[in-house]
Structures are given as structure tokens and as C-alpha cells.
Design a protein around this motif. Structure first.
Motif, PDB file in Angstrom:
ATOM      1  N   LYS A  16     -29.385  23.921-109.678  1.00  0.00           N
ATOM      2  CA  LYS A  16     -27.989  23.592-109.911  1.00  0.00           C
ATOM      3  C   LYS A  16     -27.633  23.520-111.393  1.00  0.00           C
ATOM      4  O   LYS A  16     -28.360  22.965-112.208  1.00  0.00           O
ATOM      5  N   ALA A 126     -34.588  14.394-111.386  1.00  0.00           N
ATOM      6  CA  ALA A 126     -33.430  15.015-110.737  1.00  0.00           C
ATOM      7  C   ALA A 126     -33.054  16.399-111.238  1.00  0.00           C
ATOM      8  O   ALA A 126     -32.110  16.980-110.694  1.00  0.00           O
ATOM      9  N   GLN A 129     -30.979  19.476-109.367  1.00  0.00           N
ATOM     10  CA  GLN A 129     -30.196  18.936-108.258  1.00  0.00           C
ATOM     11  C   GLN A 129     -28.811  18.518-108.761  1.00  0.00           C
ATOM     12  O   GLN A 129     -28.610  18.297-109.957  1.00  0.00           O
ATOM     13  N   ARG A 130     -27.847  18.378-107.856  1.00  0.00           N
ATOM     14  CA  ARG A 130     -26.519  17.907-108.257  1.00  0.00           C
ATOM     15  C   ARG A 130     -26.589  16.566-108.976  1.00  0.00           C
ATOM     16  O   ARG A 130     -25.843  16.292-109.907  1.00  0.00           O
ATOM     17  N   GLU A 131     -27.512  15.706-108.541  1.00  0.00           N
ATOM     18  CA  GLU A 131     -27.606  14.359-109.106  1.00  0.00           C
ATOM     19  C   GLU A 131     -27.997  14.375-110.579  1.00  0.00           C
ATOM     20  O   GLU A 131     -27.755  13.408-111.291  1.00  0.00           O
ATOM     21  N   TYR A 132     -28.612  15.475-111.040  1.00  0.00           N
ATOM     22  CA  TYR A 132     -29.028  15.514-112.445  1.00  0.00           C
ATOM     23  C   TYR A 132     -27.833  15.277-113.362  1.00  0.00           C
ATOM     24  O   TYR A 132     -27.912  14.522-114.338  1.00  0.00           O
TER      25      TYR A 132
END
Length: 227
Positions: A16, A126, A129-132
């Protein structure tokens, strides 16, 4: 004896990019019938994985990435370890002062022209990933100004330092960390990994792809440390 420490993440299909595009890396494999020949194409944001940013990212008419000399992303670096850091924490001046005190207790100091590497450990939790981006720790504007006052030639991070841009819909005036750092002519290296394995001082390198007329380019960052 010296060793190389790889500071860039692998970037597989689906990795992502920033929430402004929410674009995952798209890799397409093309082969020739009858024999093996892999020739892949990709679609991705230039702010995906490890990358270097120039002033053009936030300054209209600013320096583009191909105008950034390689010497500005290579050289002596010091590690500012601000751990422990949790998701969405804001790293402020006292946190940086504490990291500086620990650096100095190890016998190292920030010198004008050093590269500053900020370690939170967030990338190992993270990145890709989106959370990064959306749950990353961030820097305050005051912390960004503290860093600039140290006169580094480059700053590198293992987290997404702009808290206002965790979600789409932010306003340009809220992009304060990038405006302070890139506006001072200091390149940013984002998306680093493995910073926690570095000593207080090392030699750092972030060679990047020489795209012309744009604000960012992918990099393969690494450090050379005493083995």
C-alpha cells in the motif's frame, strides 16, 4: 570489518501507498510463449515503500527530485531513537531531546551536515498496510523545527511523520511537517526499515531513481556499519 544493513522494505504486489491515492502496487508479469522471459510493468505511487522527497512535494516551483544531488542523501548519519512509540503518538521536542541525550551518552553528537535518522519501530509493525500511514506516529511542527535547527543535510524516518495527512481530506496548510523540512531544502527519506539495528552513528546511503520533474522517487537505502 564492515557490513551492509538493508534499510528498504521489499515491495510486493498489493503493497500500500499513501492514503491520498490508496493505491496498492500493481505488478504485471508478461512472458513470451515457448520460453521464459519475465518483463514486468508496475503502477504505484512514487511515495510507496522507501522513497526520497524533494521540495517540489510542497513548494510550487521547488526543487524536483532529479535536481537533488546524491551527496545530499549519502554520508555520516546519527540515529535518534525515540522508542517506545505507540500508534498515532505525536513525537514532540522533549522526545527528541531525550533521544539526543541518549545519543550523547553513547559518545555521539549531531554535527551540522549529518543525516538524521528517526527510529520508532513503526515500519516493522505496519509498512505496506493501510495502517502504516493511517495509524502512524507523527511529528509536531515544533519537533520538525527542532530537527531543521540541527542543520542536517537529510532526514530519514521509519514512520509517516505528517499527522494531518493520515486520512484523505487534509488541507495544504495542515501539511506542516513537510513544509518545515522540505521548505528548508532538506530532502526527506521515508519508508525506512531496520533502523533499530543501527548503531548511534553510521554511514547512510539512499540512492534513488532519477525521475525528471517530479517530487519523489523510489530509493534503495542502506547503511554501512562496523561488523
Amino acid at each position: 570489518m564492515e557490513k551492509i544493513v538493508d534499510l528498504s522494505p521489499a515491495v510486493p504486489h498489493g503493497f500500500k501507498g499513501p492514503p491520498s491515492t490508496d493505491l496498492g502496487v500493481q505488478l504485471e508479469v508478461r512472458t513470451k510463449p515457448g520460453y521464459w522471459q519475465s518483463a514486468q510493468t508496475t503502477l504505484m505511487s512514487l511515495h510507496t515503500g522507501c522513497h526520497v522527497e524533494s521540495a517540489l512535494h510542497v513548494v510550487e516551483g521547488g526543487e524536483s527530485i532529479d535536481e537533488v544531488a546524491l551527496e545530499r542523501v549519502m554520508g555520516e548519519a546519527v540515529l535518534l531513537d525515540v522508542r517506545p512509540v505507540e500508534a498515532m503518538d505525536l513525537i514532540d521536542v522533549p522526545d527528541l531531546e531525550g533521544a539526543l541525550a541518549r545519543l550523547e551518552s553513547a559518545g555521539e553528537y549531531i554535527r551540522p551536515g549529518d543525516i538524521l535518522l528517526l527510529c520508532t519501530g513503526w515500519a516493522e509493525r505496519a509498512i505496506g498496510q493501510r495502517e502504516y500511514f493511517r495509524r502512524s506516529p507523527g511529528l509536531t511542527e515544533g519537533a520538525a523545527r527542532w530537527l531543521v535547527r540541527r542543520e542536517p543535510k537529510c532526514i530519514g524516518c521509519d514512520f509517516f511523520e505528517e499527522p494531518a495527512a493520515r486520512e484523505p481530506g487534509w488541507k495544504p496548510e495542515e501539511f506542516v511537517v513537510h513544509n518545515v523540512i522540505l521548505g528548508a531544502g532538506i530532502p526527506l527519506v521515508e519508508g525506512l526499515v531496520n533502523l533499530g539495528s543501527l548503531p548511534p552513528r553510521c554511514r547512510f546511503f539512499a540512492p534513488f531513481y532519477k525521475f525528471a520533474g517530479v517530487e519523489s522517487a523510489p530509493a534503495r537505502a542502506f547503511a554501512i556499519v562496523e561488523g
